[in-house]
Design a protein around this motif. Structure first.
Motif, PDB file in Angstrom:
ATOM      1  N   VAL A   1       0.840  -1.195   0.000  1.00 13.66           N
ATOM      2  CA  VAL A   1       0.000   0.000   0.000  1.00 13.66           C
ATOM      3  C   VAL A   1       0.877   1.247   0.000  1.00 13.66           C
ATOM      4  N   PRO A   2       0.812   2.061  -1.051  1.00  9.41           N
ATOM      5  CA  PRO A   2       1.560   3.320  -1.042  1.00  9.41           C
ATOM      6  C   PRO A   2       1.120   4.206   0.113  1.00  9.41           C
ATOM      7  N   ALA A   3       2.034   5.014   0.617  1.00  9.95           N
ATOM      8  CA  ALA A   3       1.735   5.877   1.762  1.00  9.95           C
ATOM      9  C   ALA A   3       0.662   6.900   1.455  1.00  9.95           C
ATOM     10  N   SER A   4       0.381   7.146   0.162  1.00  2.00           N
ATOM     11  CA  SER A   4      -0.611   8.158  -0.208  1.00  2.00           C
ATOM     12  C   SER A   4      -2.029   7.610  -0.252  1.00  2.00           C
ATOM     13  N   CYS A   5      -2.217   6.303  -0.070  1.00  2.00           N
ATOM     14  CA  CYS A   5      -3.550   5.689  -0.193  1.00  2.00           C
ATOM     15  C   CYS A   5      -4.398   5.919   1.052  1.00  2.00           C
ATOM     16  N   SER A   6      -5.674   6.165   0.831  1.00  2.00           N
ATOM     17  CA  SER A   6      -6.601   6.185   1.954  1.00  2.00           C
ATOM     18  C   SER A   6      -6.876   4.752   2.384  1.00  2.00           C
ATOM     19  N   PRO A   7      -7.210   4.529   3.652  1.00  2.00           N
ATOM     20  CA  PRO A   7      -7.539   3.166   4.095  1.00  2.00           C
ATOM     21  C   PRO A   7      -8.685   2.556   3.300  1.00  2.00           C
ATOM     22  N   ALA A   8      -9.671   3.377   2.941  1.00  2.00           N
ATOM     23  CA  ALA A   8     -10.814   2.850   2.190  1.00  2.00           C
ATOM     24  C   ALA A   8     -10.394   2.359   0.817  1.00  2.00           C
ATOM     25  N   PHE A   9      -9.506   3.115   0.155  1.00  2.00           N
ATOM     26  CA  PHE A   9      -9.034   2.693  -1.163  1.00  2.00           C
ATOM     27  C   PHE A   9      -8.177   1.443  -1.043  1.00  2.00           C
ATOM     28  N   ALA A  10      -7.288   1.411  -0.063  1.00  2.00           N
ATOM     29  CA  ALA A  10      -6.423   0.248   0.120  1.00  2.00           C
ATOM     30  C   ALA A  10      -7.251  -1.012   0.358  1.00  2.00           C
ATOM     31  N   ALA A  11      -8.372  -0.869   1.054  1.00  2.00           N
ATOM     32  CA  ALA A  11      -9.204  -2.029   1.367  1.00  2.00           C
ATOM     33  C   ALA A  11      -9.848  -2.633   0.132  1.00  2.00           C
ATOM     34  N   THR A  12      -9.929  -1.865  -0.956  1.00  2.00           N
ATOM     35  CA  THR A  12     -10.562  -2.387  -2.164  1.00  2.00           C
ATOM     36  C   THR A  12      -9.671  -3.349  -2.927  1.00  2.00           C
ATOM     37  N   PHE A  13      -8.351  -3.329  -2.685  1.00  2.00           N
ATOM     38  CA  PHE A  13      -7.481  -4.209  -3.467  1.00  2.00           C
ATOM     39  C   PHE A  13      -6.584  -5.088  -2.605  1.00  2.00           C
ATOM     40  N   LEU A  14      -6.757  -5.074  -1.306  1.00  2.00           N
ATOM     41  CA  LEU A  14      -5.964  -5.956  -0.440  1.00  2.00           C
ATOM     42  C   LEU A  14      -6.872  -6.954   0.273  1.00  2.00           C
TER      43      LEU A  14
END
Length: 525
Positions: A512-525
């Motif tokens: 997860v790049p440091a610029s990602c929001s948690p909500a966005f990161a949750a969509t692909f992890l």
């Protein structure tokens, strides 16, 4: 600390979020107020554009510095928190991207090795677009045409000419006053990514320079006048909301066209401001971008003309952005401009060569000013109304451009602008226009596909694989994260490659790049 330094210190920690809402937000509803009170100290909310009650801008101060991954994460996270309140139909972070590669010093180097053979002669770029022949058709050289110019502001450069500038309707959108003077901050001490003090002067000189061939810069349309709109402090759009308000000021003060020589990841408020300008019968064009290859916003938008850069003999500039969103190309590699060189922290007015799609769009803007003056802007608006941009595009990509041997139309548009051919062409009928390549549908996948030079079908397939979604669920997810997706597609090459591959396995592998929001990161992890 002087006033300018104090303002800069405040802006480097300012966070902005744009909202779209049909309900008045001057007094935010409780759920929105609770989110802002908890996440954005000292926030305030205002309308974004004049005479528009649906677009809003939230501002507040944060500890993170503009341009850092942590700042981007904070902004993206707040957007998702706002959307959960249901108060806004759309929310998007207004933040810059910094992944433009080379330093600005490389673009304006005085080292002859940086520039192609044939660019030594000052008038080469005007000759490349057949400017003298165009002046024979339009001898006033653009008289009466006003070009709105969102950039770093103006300077009274001796090689540009004071009469090239309209300082009656200029505007500083950064300091919110009526003087768009560029403070010429020493780039070595600037807190901004890719600072280019004097950039507004260099690009204005290409459009309307009133110097001489021997001492100064002769612009493409020296009879026109540039309206300086100070909206940025570097060659990237730090805050698209400032550029949006600049475009809106150009519209409300009667400019005939807008030339934008900066770019970024985009912002729906800027897209809305451009649409209002186009609907008012104005022409709006922007630089395709430098060093990132993908076409940056607003050039990537269907309602904006996109211009890539070429050099002498028609060869494409290797560092120019390119793709199917590009409409046309123009000289931008080794162009002579009026600007400033820095010696021991002090700016010195000079003429030098510089490179960038900034100058390519300035050449097209100058040619557009000649075209408008030749046919009469009022007559053209009466004939085409809100369709004037599409009518101009049709002439531009047919008779108004020449095609060098071996030309790559898929990446660099219809050819190199031909000002004389543009002016000599017969006007099309109001029904005979060419919509923007890449489609006219205002949809998130359309805009993102134009940016990354993918077909909409291929991008939708990749996004479906990457998110593990399809149909309406996929489209609603893309709409929810459009602003953050655009940011990552420009700023995070590894994540961009993962998204375009459509591989969730690859996404998990890069982390997860440091610029990602948690909500966005949750969509692909």
């Amino acid at each position: 600390m002087d006033g300018n330094d104090a303002g800069t210190a405040q802006r480097v920690h300012e966070l902005r979020i744009g909202l779209e809402s049909s309900q008045p937000l001057s007094t935010p509803p409780g759920p929105l107020r609770e989110v802002l009170d908890g996440s954005l100290p000292g926030w305030r909310i205002d309308t974004l554009l004049t005479d528009d009650s649906e677009l809003w801008l939230i501002r507040g101060r944060v500890d993170e510095h503009v341009g850092t991954p942590e700042y981007a994460r904070r902004a993206h996270t707040l957007v998702q928190e706002i959307l959960t309140t249901g108060v806004a139909s759309r929310a998007e972070a207004d933040l810059p991207v910094t992944a433009f590669g080379r330093s600005v010093d490389a673009l304006r180097s005085s080292d002859a090795a940086e520039f192609p053979p044939g660019s030594e002669v000052r008038r080469w770029a005007r000759d490349a677009i057949r400017c003298d022949d165009a002046w024979s058709i339009e001898p006033t050289r653009g008289a009466g045409i006003r070009i709105g110019h969102p950039d770093t502001g103006y300077t009274v450069h001796p090689r540009l000419g004071r009469d090239a500038l309209d300082l009656e309707t200029d505007r500083d959108l950064i300091d919110d006053d009526d003087d768009a003077l560029d403070p010429l901050m020493d780039p070595d001490h600037s807190p901004w990514p890719l600072p280019f003090p004097g950039h507004g002067t260099t690009t204005a000189s290409v459009m309307a320079g009133q110097g001489t061939e021997e001492r100064g810069i002769v612009g493409v349309a020296p009879g026109s006048r540039v309206v300086p709109l100070r909206a940025v402090e570097s060659v990237v759009q730090l805050f698209d909301s400032d550029v949006a308000r600049a475009v809106d000021h150009a519209r409300s003060t009667g400019c005939d066209l807008v030339s934008i020589s900066v770019g970024g990841k985009g912002f729906f408020g800027l897209r809305a401001a451009i649409q209002r300008a186009v609907d008012a019968g104005m022409l709006v064009m922007a630089a395709a971008g430098n060093n990132v290859r993908i076409v940056v916003a607003p050039a990537s938008y269907p309602n904006c003309l996109a211009v890539a850069a070429t050099g002498p003999d028609g060869q494409p500039w290797p560092e120019s952005s390119r793709g199917r969103a590009v409409d046309v190309s123009a000289p931008g590699w080794g162009v002579h401009v009026a600007g400033y060189e820095w010696v021991d922290g002090t700016p010195h007015a000079s003429v030098f060569r510089s490179s960038g799609s900034s100058y390519a769009v300035a050449h097209v803007a100058g040619a557009a000013a000649l075209w408008l003056a030749h046919h009469g802007p009022e007559a053209l608006r009466a004939r085409y109304g809100a369709g004037l941009q599409d009518a101009f595009r049709r002439v531009l990509v047919t008779a108004g451009s020449r095609v060098p041997e071996g030309w790559d139309a898929g990446d660099f548009g219809s050819g190199i602008v031909d000002a004389a051919g543009l002016l000599a062409a017969t006007l099309p009928s109001p029904d005979d226009t060419i919509p923007r390549r890449g489609g006219a549908v205002d949809a998130p996948i359309t805009r993102l596909a134009a940016m990354v030079n993918e077909s909409e079908t291929d991008l939708e397939t990749a996004l479906a694989g990457w998110f593990g979604l399809a149909g309406p669920e996929l489209r609603s997810t893309v709409a929810r994260f459009e602003g953050e997706l655009a940011f990552h597609l420009v700023e995070e090459p590894a994540l961009r490659a993962s998204i375009l591959s459509g591989s969730r396995t690859r996404a998990a592998r890069i982390g997860v790049p440091a610029s990602c929001s948690p909500a966005f990161a949750a969509t692909f992890l």
